[in-house]
Design an enzyme around this catalytic site. Structure first.
Site, PDB file in Angstrom:
ATOM      1  N   LYS A 145      37.206  48.186  36.655  1.00  0.00           N
ATOM      2  CA  LYS A 145      38.186  47.131  36.779  1.00  0.00           C
ATOM      3  C   LYS A 145      37.467  45.775  36.876  1.00  0.00           C
ATOM      4  O   LYS A 145      36.297  45.779  37.275  1.00  0.00           O
ATOM      5  CB  LYS A 145      39.092  47.353  37.981  1.00  0.00           C
ATOM      6  N   HIS A 175      38.395  52.224  42.392  1.00  0.00           N
ATOM      7  CA  HIS A 175      37.547  52.982  43.339  1.00  0.00           C
ATOM      8  C   HIS A 175      38.306  53.370  44.603  1.00  0.00           C
ATOM      9  O   HIS A 175      37.905  54.276  45.311  1.00  0.00           O
ATOM     10  CB  HIS A 175      36.236  52.252  43.638  1.00  0.00           C
ATOM     11  N   LYS A 179      38.285  57.069  47.385  1.00  0.00           N
ATOM     12  CA  LYS A 179      38.014  57.111  48.828  1.00  0.00           C
ATOM     13  C   LYS A 179      38.599  58.386  49.401  1.00  0.00           C
ATOM     14  O   LYS A 179      39.759  58.712  49.142  1.00  0.00           O
ATOM     15  CB  LYS A 179      38.624  55.883  49.526  1.00  0.00           C
ATOM     16  N   GLU A 213      39.858  41.996  54.355  1.00  0.00           N
ATOM     17  CA  GLU A 213      38.386  41.997  54.345  1.00  0.00           C
ATOM     18  C   GLU A 213      37.878  40.837  55.189  1.00  0.00           C
ATOM     19  O   GLU A 213      38.522  39.791  55.244  1.00  0.00           O
ATOM     20  CB  GLU A 213      37.875  41.794  52.924  1.00  0.00           C
ATOM     21  N   ASP A 232      42.697  40.845  41.546  1.00  0.00           N
ATOM     22  CA  ASP A 232      41.531  41.584  42.047  1.00  0.00           C
ATOM     23  C   ASP A 232      41.932  42.765  42.928  1.00  0.00           C
ATOM     24  O   ASP A 232      41.286  43.810  42.900  1.00  0.00           O
ATOM     25  CB  ASP A 232      40.638  40.615  42.849  1.00  0.00           C
ATOM     26  N   HIS A 237      44.341  48.116  43.463  1.00  0.00           N
ATOM     27  CA  HIS A 237      44.204  48.892  44.708  1.00  0.00           C
ATOM     28  C   HIS A 237      45.520  48.983  45.489  1.00  0.00           C
ATOM     29  O   HIS A 237      45.938  50.057  45.906  1.00  0.00           O
ATOM     30  CB  HIS A 237      43.135  48.290  45.619  1.00  0.00           C
TER      31      HIS A 237
HETATM   32  C1  BG6 Z   1      36.853  45.361  44.660  1.00  0.00           C
HETATM   33  C2  BG6 Z   1      37.151  43.897  44.621  1.00  0.00           C
HETATM   34  O1  BG6 Z   1      37.581  46.042  43.672  1.00  0.00           O
HETATM   35  O2  BG6 Z   1      37.181  45.889  45.941  1.00  0.00           O
HETATM   36  C3  BG6 Z   1      36.401  43.163  45.724  1.00  0.00           C
HETATM   37  O3  BG6 Z   1      36.786  43.375  43.346  1.00  0.00           O
HETATM   38  C4  BG6 Z   1      36.667  43.804  47.059  1.00  0.00           C
HETATM   39  O4  BG6 Z   1      36.767  41.793  45.744  1.00  0.00           O
HETATM   40  C5  BG6 Z   1      36.446  45.306  46.999  1.00  0.00           C
HETATM   41  O5  BG6 Z   1      35.799  43.211  48.008  1.00  0.00           O
HETATM   42  C6  BG6 Z   1      36.884  45.968  48.291  1.00  0.00           C
HETATM   43  O6  BG6 Z   1      36.505  47.308  48.270  1.00  0.00           O
HETATM   44  P1  BG6 Z   1      36.160  48.109  49.600  1.00  0.00           P
HETATM   45  O7  BG6 Z   1      35.854  49.480  49.126  1.00  0.00           O
HETATM   46  O8  BG6 Z   1      34.998  47.411  50.231  1.00  0.00           O
HETATM   47  O9  BG6 Z   1      37.391  48.034  50.463  1.00  0.00           O
END
Ligand code: BG6
Length: 483
Positions: A145, A175, A179, A213, A232, A237
């Site tokens: 992505k 991704h 998880k 985050e 993003d 997600h």
């Molecule tokens: C990514 C985004 O897909 O996921 C990032 O591009 C983000 O901006 C990240 O920080 C967050 O993933 P995780 O696994 O750290 O929650």
């Protein structure tokens, strides 16, 4: 753990951030666990002039830093036998002939082309792979992505990639689906009979999904400034998590059974008209932290000083189905928030009548599924506090997965890479899902642009702009941390 069949993995963008921080450490880890075997090759392809030793040095440093298990020199020495580097300009057809020579020794192996590059290169790489005759029946392509910038660019990529690879050979990564915790959500919902009769509008009042985050743009300023939080995090997600929370039971965990159900949810999302976007979405952007220790978004490297890219989004979605009619789904994501947390909160309805008198209305039950940083499931209930009076108190039934399962969960990329090699598509997005997600997101982007919606500023280290609390407060709800 069973070992996969012999393979050739080619990582385009093989010296990039994702390859170094996630892909190579994940492969190292799986090799260490005995899942990869010795009959495989991992070829990093990138523009940089680098020899194999130079590449190995970098790869070992990154595995040392990022692999889950402790780094050990013996395992690394064996793993590095699998690694190689090829200098390749993805825009030059001739370079793919050279790649072809490197792959020609083992035409029967599984061939995994991992496109860890910008989406602008996806079509070209696939077309060159096709012309060089490298796409055989054993070949698969992994697309990272973001898949495009909007519906039109995503369609264009999907069509061009689809001319070379069939849908069963295309692995579109989100991704979050890799998880362990997200898969546990599927296990929780469909491995426990008692939840299903409660999982609907009769019992559920509202749902919140938060992906917060603490980090900022993490050195990805130029990319992020073109992208923003809606593209993003929400388009992929958050909507994927919403699908898993809201979907009906699939008939099995087979790829199409699960993806058909997710698609139904995406298609049932009520489209947002311009006025809905203005009333039901909040766009935010962080400014410097209160102590000044953290820079504001527009002071980050690679970000335009007058940028109006959002680093925070909160919105209210609705799903037009019998199961979910009139149940708001509040989605929220942001960078530089107060805490790092990924959670799903299911708020149940109040008791229809309190038998404890007018002054003692029991608090509604709540199921809190925390995906990050620590996986847990909590059920908030009411119980009687000890004593002569009938006084109720909220209590929590708490399942901490770390205490229950001592084995550390695999990183998402470990799981997803193995699924690619094993040919399992369940945790990857099908083309129609991506299209449906863009179709729902695009009117929000258009309305923001049309009405010149400028992000509301929030101080780094907080829960986002005040408008986010107001959005959810209008329907009498509150974000989980405010309760
Ligand atoms: C990514 C985004 O897909 O996921 C990032 O591009 C983000 O901006 C990240 O920080 C967050 O993933 P995780 O696994 O750290 O929650």
């Amino acid at each position: 753990m069973s070992t996969v069949s012999p393979f050739d993995i080619v990582i385009f963008g093989g010296t990039g951030d994702l390859a170094m921080r996630k892909l190579l450490p994940a492969l190292y880890q799986r090799f260490r666990d005995g899942a990869l075997g010795q009959e495989g090759r991992i070829l990093a392809a990138a523009l940089e002039e680098l020899d194999r030793n130079g590449f190995l040095e970098r790869a070992s440093a990154s595995c040392r830093q990022h692999a889950r298990a402790e780094f050990d020199a013996g395992t690394w020495a064996a793993f590095s036998e699998l690694l190689d580097y090829i200098q390749l300009d993805a825009t030059r057809e001739a370079d793919f002939a050279v790649l072809g020579q490197r792959l020609s020794r083992h035409p029967d192996r599984i061939r995994l082309f991992y496109l860890s590059t910008g989406p602008d290169l996806f079509s070209q790489i696939c077309s060159h792979l096709g012309s060089a005759g490298l796409v055989n029946d054993q070949a698969r392509v992994v697309l990272e992505k973001p898949l495009g910038h909007d519906l039109a660019t995503a369609t264009c990529i999907n069509e061009q990639v689809g001319e070379i690879f069939s849908e069963r050979q295309i692995y579109r990564i989100d991704h979050y689906l890799g998880k362990e915790t997200v898969q546990n959500l599927i296990a929780l919902r469909f491995g426990n009979a008692f939840l299903e009769p409660l999982w609907n509008r009769s019992n559920i009042d509202s749902v919140q999904i938060t992906l917060a985050e603490q980090v900022g743009v993490n050195g990805r300023g130029p990319f992020y400034d073109r992208t923003g939080a809606l593209r993003d995090m929400v388009q992929n997600h958050l909507l994927q998590l919403l699908c898993i929370v809201a979907m009906d039971a699939p008939t099995s965990v087979d790829a199409d059974a699960v993806r058909d159900e997710k698609l139904k949810v995406l298609r049932a999302l009520r489209p947002m008209r311009h006025e809905d976007v203005l009333n039901r979405t909040v766009r935010g952007q962080y400014r410097a932290g209160a102590s000044g220790a953290v820079p504001g978004y527009t002071e980050e490297e690679g970000v335009a000083a007058d940028s109006i890219t959002e680093t925070f989004v909160a919105l209210k979605a609705e799903i037009d189905t019998w199961r979910w009619a009139n149940v708001p789904f509040y989605l929220r994501t942001g960078k530089r928030m107060q805490e790092r947390v990924a959670e799903v909160v299911i708020n149940f309805r109040e008791v229809p009548h309190s038998i404890f008198g007018e002054n003692t209305l029991p608090a509604p039950n709540r199921l809190v599924i925390t995906l990050q940083p620590q996986e847990s499931v909590e059920l908030h209930l009411m119980a009687k506090a000890p004593g002569d009076d009938m006084r109720l108190r909220p209590v929590t039934l708490d399942l901490d997965f770390q205490r229950t399962f001592t084995r550390r969960p695999a990183d998402a990329y470990e799981r997803l890479l193995m699924d690619c090699l094993r040919g399992r598509l369940t945790l990857f997005m099908r083309r129609d899902e991506v299209d449906a997600a863009w179709r729902w997101i695009e009117p929000i982007l258009e309305a923001w642009e049309h009405h010149g919606t400028v992000p509301k500023r929030y101080t780094a280290g907080t829960w986002g702009p005040a408008a986010s609390s107001a959005l959810i407060g209008r329907a009498g709800h509150a974000w989980h941390e405010e309760i």
